[in-house]
Design a protein around this motif. Structure first.
Motif, PDB file in Angstrom:
ATOM      1  N   ARG A 126      42.639  11.142   3.589  1.00 31.02           N
ATOM      2  CA  ARG A 126      41.228  11.668   3.772  1.00 31.02           C
ATOM      3  C   ARG A 126      40.639  11.364   2.397  1.00 31.02           C
ATOM      4  NH1 ARG A 126      38.565  15.088   7.147  1.00 31.02           N
ATOM      5  NH2 ARG A 126      36.610  16.176   6.235  1.00 31.02           N
ATOM      6  N   ALA A 127      41.471  11.394   1.348  1.00 28.27           N
ATOM      7  CA  ALA A 127      40.637  11.250   0.099  1.00 28.27           C
ATOM      8  C   ALA A 127      40.176   9.738  -0.109  1.00 28.27           C
ATOM      9  CB  ALA A 127      41.395  11.551  -1.100  1.00 28.27           C
ATOM     10  N   ALA A 128      40.972   8.726   0.726  1.00 32.18           N
ATOM     11  CA  ALA A 128      40.404   7.318   0.494  1.00 32.18           C
ATOM     12  C   ALA A 128      39.150   7.243   1.599  1.00 32.18           C
ATOM     13  CB  ALA A 128      41.486   6.577   1.131  1.00 32.18           C
ATOM     14  N   ASP A 129      39.067   8.065   2.579  1.00 26.98           N
ATOM     15  CA  ASP A 129      37.871   7.958   3.797  1.00 26.98           C
ATOM     16  C   ASP A 129      36.788   8.749   2.909  1.00 26.98           C
ATOM     17  OD1 ASP A 129      39.431   6.766   5.567  1.00 26.98           O
ATOM     18  OD2 ASP A 129      39.963   8.914   6.424  1.00 26.98           O
ATOM     19  N   VAL A 130      37.093   9.652   2.005  1.00 32.00           N
ATOM     20  CA  VAL A 130      35.822  10.036   1.135  1.00 32.00           C
ATOM     21  C   VAL A 130      35.461   9.225   0.201  1.00 32.00           C
ATOM     22  CG1 VAL A 130      35.362  12.049  -0.507  1.00 32.00           C
ATOM     23  CG2 VAL A 130      36.828  12.705   1.489  1.00 32.00           C
ATOM     24  N   ALA A 131      36.200   8.656  -0.367  1.00 33.41           N
ATOM     25  CA  ALA A 131      35.860   7.728  -1.354  1.00 33.41           C
ATOM     26  C   ALA A 131      35.137   6.441  -0.824  1.00 33.41           C
ATOM     27  CB  ALA A 131      36.951   7.025  -2.193  1.00 33.41           C
ATOM     28  N   ASP A 132      35.309   5.997   0.440  1.00 38.59           N
ATOM     29  CA  ASP A 132      34.914   4.984   1.157  1.00 38.59           C
ATOM     30  C   ASP A 132      33.399   5.449   1.499  1.00 38.59           C
ATOM     31  OD1 ASP A 132      34.547   2.401   2.220  1.00 38.59           O
ATOM     32  OD2 ASP A 132      35.887   2.673   3.922  1.00 38.59           O
ATOM     33  N   VAL A 133      33.277   6.676   1.885  1.00 33.23           N
ATOM     34  CA  VAL A 133      31.706   6.972   1.927  1.00 33.23           C
ATOM     35  C   VAL A 133      30.972   6.892   0.655  1.00 33.23           C
ATOM     36  CG1 VAL A 133      30.265   8.974   3.193  1.00 33.23           C
ATOM     37  CG2 VAL A 133      32.445   8.398   4.162  1.00 33.23           C
TER      38      VAL A 133
ATOM     39  N   ALA B 184      27.312  12.324  -8.960  1.00 28.27           N
ATOM     40  CA  ALA B 184      28.313  13.451  -9.294  1.00 28.27           C
ATOM     41  C   ALA B 184      27.656  14.834  -9.450  1.00 28.27           C
ATOM     42  CB  ALA B 184      29.223  13.083 -10.242  1.00 28.27           C
ATOM     43  N   ALA B 185      26.543  15.182  -9.932  1.00 24.63           N
ATOM     44  CA  ALA B 185      26.072  16.378 -10.086  1.00 24.63           C
ATOM     45  C   ALA B 185      25.348  16.790  -8.701  1.00 24.63           C
ATOM     46  CB  ALA B 185      25.019  16.361 -11.298  1.00 24.63           C
ATOM     47  N   GLU B 186      24.839  15.698  -8.070  1.00 22.55           N
ATOM     48  CA  GLU B 186      23.871  16.416  -6.967  1.00 22.55           C
ATOM     49  C   GLU B 186      24.369  16.094  -5.678  1.00 22.55           C
ATOM     50  OE1 GLU B 186      20.373  14.341  -7.518  1.00 22.55           O
ATOM     51  OE2 GLU B 186      19.722  15.369  -9.420  1.00 22.55           O
ATOM     52  N   GLY B 187      25.361  14.844  -5.541  1.00 23.97           N
ATOM     53  CA  GLY B 187      25.903  14.481  -4.268  1.00 23.97           C
ATOM     54  C   GLY B 187      24.842  13.654  -3.420  1.00 23.97           C
ATOM     55  N   PRO B 188      25.459  13.376  -2.031  1.00 21.54           N
ATOM     56  CA  PRO B 188      24.210  12.387  -1.425  1.00 21.54           C
ATOM     57  C   PRO B 188      23.420  13.221  -0.783  1.00 21.54           C
ATOM     58  CG  PRO B 188      26.469  12.783  -0.350  1.00 21.54           C
ATOM     59  CD  PRO B 188      26.674  13.352  -1.757  1.00 21.54           C
ATOM     60  N   THR B 189      22.309  12.707  -0.270  1.00 19.48           N
ATOM     61  CA  THR B 189      21.380  13.523   0.408  1.00 19.48           C
ATOM     62  C   THR B 189      22.151  13.297   1.992  1.00 19.48           C
ATOM     63  OG1 THR B 189      20.123  11.444   1.021  1.00 19.48           O
ATOM     64  CG2 THR B 189      19.444  12.774  -0.866  1.00 19.48           C
TER      65      THR B 189
ATOM     66  N   ARG C 232      30.616  14.381  -3.166  1.00 18.00           N
ATOM     67  CA  ARG C 232      30.276  14.909  -4.464  1.00 18.00           C
ATOM     68  C   ARG C 232      31.424  14.968  -5.294  1.00 18.00           C
ATOM     69  NH1 ARG C 232      30.433  18.306  -7.598  1.00 18.00           N
ATOM     70  NH2 ARG C 232      31.125  19.622  -5.965  1.00 18.00           N
ATOM     71  N   GLN C 233      32.125  15.738  -4.994  1.00 17.89           N
ATOM     72  CA  GLN C 233      33.468  16.239  -5.689  1.00 17.89           C
ATOM     73  C   GLN C 233      34.269  14.735  -5.955  1.00 17.89           C
ATOM     74  OE1 GLN C 233      35.833  19.259  -3.825  1.00 17.89           O
ATOM     75  NE2 GLN C 233      37.506  19.191  -5.476  1.00 17.89           N
ATOM     76  N   ALA C 234      34.344  13.901  -5.125  1.00 22.62           N
ATOM     77  CA  ALA C 234      35.241  12.848  -5.279  1.00 22.62           C
ATOM     78  C   ALA C 234      34.684  12.049  -6.480  1.00 22.62           C
ATOM     79  CB  ALA C 234      35.589  12.257  -4.003  1.00 22.62           C
ATOM     80  N   ALA C 235      33.216  11.933  -6.376  1.00 25.69           N
ATOM     81  CA  ALA C 235      32.592  11.104  -7.346  1.00 25.69           C
ATOM     82  C   ALA C 235      32.676  11.761  -8.781  1.00 25.69           C
ATOM     83  CB  ALA C 235      31.254  10.970  -7.023  1.00 25.69           C
ATOM     84  N   ALA C 236      32.612  13.222  -8.851  1.00 27.61           N
ATOM     85  CA  ALA C 236      32.701  13.877 -10.064  1.00 27.61           C
ATOM     86  C   ALA C 236      34.243  13.793 -10.641  1.00 27.61           C
ATOM     87  CB  ALA C 236      32.427  15.472  -9.840  1.00 27.61           C
ATOM     88  N   GLU C 237      35.190  13.714  -9.927  1.00 25.52           N
ATOM     89  CA  GLU C 237      36.525  13.538 -10.204  1.00 25.52           C
ATOM     90  C   GLU C 237      37.011  12.195 -10.576  1.00 25.52           C
ATOM     91  OE1 GLU C 237      38.983  15.279  -7.147  1.00 25.52           O
ATOM     92  OE2 GLU C 237      38.249  17.135  -7.702  1.00 25.52           O
ATOM     93  N   ARG C 238      36.345  11.014  -9.955  1.00 23.18           N
ATOM     94  CA  ARG C 238      36.954   9.815 -10.131  1.00 23.18           C
ATOM     95  C   ARG C 238      36.032   8.873 -10.571  1.00 23.18           C
ATOM     96  NH1 ARG C 238      42.042   8.552  -7.701  1.00 23.18           N
ATOM     97  NH2 ARG C 238      42.848  10.617  -6.850  1.00 23.18           N
TER      98      ARG C 238
END
Length: 457
Positions: free
Chosen positions: A273-280, A348-353, A411-417
């Motif tokens: 699932r984490a890879a799918d999150v990263a893809d988005v 990473a701070a705000e996430g996607p709209t 958002r969380q994935a962006a902040a971590e990676r």
């Protein structure tokens, strides 16, 4: 032949059935009577990650050798027979697999199955020094054309070597080095075939306007007598820590048309699932001309002429988030890099709209539909999920997992990676006029020396 699974309804009403021959060959069939064509796809569970030091490029070299003839098909006969029947064909090699595929008029399906079975079962009878040398030269020329002699051609090889440490099975790319290609022997190739080109190390998919019962009968007839092989060793462990822990960087001075910033971020393994999150996340940031980085760098700042960010999915090692920015005019790389980091930090701070999530998921859904919408694309996806994840049915429901991703996960994935301490960076700087003139002079000198040496032999 055993039928190990029944058809299951999936997204779009697509279905697939699974079967296994006594010799271990896995077979996946998917009927589609929309057009009178059929696709045959054969994935072998072998890629560059299975290679050992000193013999890189052997998996890709062997892909070429598979088109050099078999017991009943001499020379270039595989191409001639398929194309003469109105079909198309090719093969490719990656870190994790080697595949071969044909798309045929439906009434020529038996021919494609017979051809694939003939080379799986009898290639060694036709493999000799002549075919080895012929394809060695072809692969070396391919390396020159795609890697060594084109602008930015070295990027994939250099970034991969940076992102995966020395000794890691993904440290080298499938093309291999010139030295290792030269070192490969005929016996190396024969042993490679015996180890990996066995029915119990392969998945065969057939998709299109087919009669499943007749198709299975042909598969049993042509593949059923090929013996399996149990000598394959599992690939070396490709696992790594979630993040690199520091930024890795290399500056390359080459004859390129513009400065470029490229980076590879360490991201989760495919099939999670984490890879799918990263893809988005990467689709929002760099997937096309509506993405954040394109809008910032190309449209607003006009510091770049191209900007993209995409996911290289890998199942046996961390995937790579691939950033590629080509600078505009005389813009310096530090200015581009500062803008990229600014956008990533804000993301990473705000996430996607909500709008960005909808657009990115729709884009990924369209790409999935494009892949499964053709018989060849669906055959390839069924093989991919069977070989890498053990279940071809996952191909039919993949889009649901992407559409289930939430904005907070992104958002969380962006902040971590997506951080500076989790990337390998490659900076291309064009040669100065003086350096370019010197390089051209050296190249002309080498060419002249080569001609003199050839003439003296």
């Amino acid at each position: 032949m055993g039928d190990t699974a029944t058809a299951r309804a999936a997204s779009g009403g697509l279905t697939a059935t699974e079967h296994r021959l006594a010799n271990g060959l896995r077979v996946v069939l998917s009927e589609d009577h929309l057009t009178p064509v059929a696709a045959v796809c054969l994935w072998y569970d072998v890629g560059s990650r299975h290679e050992v030091k000193g013999r890189t490029g052997l998996a890709h070299l062997f892909e070429h050798l598979m088109f050099q003839g078999s017991a009943q098909v001499k020379g270039n006969g595989h191409f001639e027979l398929v194309q003469g029947a109105g079909g198309s064909l090719n093969g490719t090699t990656s870190f994790e697999r080697t595949n071969y595929f044909e798309t045929m008029p439906a009434h020529q399906l038996e021919l494609a199955l017979w051809l694939e079975a003939d080379r799986m079962g009898t290639l060694l009878t036709a493999l000799d020094d002549e075919s080895m040398e012929n394809q060695r030269d072809v692969v070396k020329n391919e390396r020159r054309q795609r890697y060594d002699n084109v602008p930015y051609g070295t990027a994939f090889e250099k970034l991969t070597a940076l992102a995966y440490p020395e000794g890691h099975p993904y440290h080298h790319t499938p093309i291999g080095s010139m030295a290792d290609l030269d070192a490969a022997t005929l016996e190396d190739a024969r042993q490679f075939f015996r180890t990996y080109y066995a029915p119990n190390n392969a998945v065969l998919s057939v998709v299109g306007d087919i009669d499943p019962e007749q198709t299975l009968a042909w598969i049993e007839k042509y593949f059923g007598s090929i013996p399996g092989h149990d000598g394959k060793q599992p690939p070396r462990d490709g696992s790594l820590p979630d993040t690199i822990g520091t930024e890795l960087r290399e500056v390359v001075r080459e004859e390129v048309p513009a400065r470029a910033l490229m980076a590879a971020y360490r991201l989760p393994e495919d099939g999670t699932r984490a890879a799918d999150v990263a893809d988005v996340a990467l689709t929002v940031l760099g997937g096309g001309e509506s993405s954040r980085l394109y809008n910032r760098l190309v449209r607003r700042d006009r510091s770049a002429v191209a900007a993209g960010f995409g996911l290289l999915r890998l199942a046996g090692a961390p995937s790579l988030g691939w950033l590629d920015v080509k600078a505009s005019g005389d813009v310096e790389i530090p200015a581009i890099e500062a803008a990229v980091d600014d956008e990533l930090a804000r993301f990473a701070a705000e996430g996607p709209t909500a709008e960005e999530m909808e657009r990115a998921q729709a884009q990924l859904e369209r790409e999935w539909l494009d892949r499964l919408g053709t018989v060849a694309g669906r055959a390839d996806e069924l093989c991919r999920y069977a070989v890498l994840f053990g279940d071809p049915q996952l191909a039919l429901s993949a889009v649901g997992r992407v559409l289930d991703v939430t904005a907070d996960e992104v958002r969380q994935a962006a902040a971590e990676r997506l951080r500076p301490d989790n990337r390998a960076v490659l900076v291309y700087e064009p040669l100065t006029p003086e350096e370019a003139e010197h390089a051209e002079h050296a190249e002309n000198t080498d060419a002249a020396t080569g001609e003199e040496a050839a003439a003296s032999e």
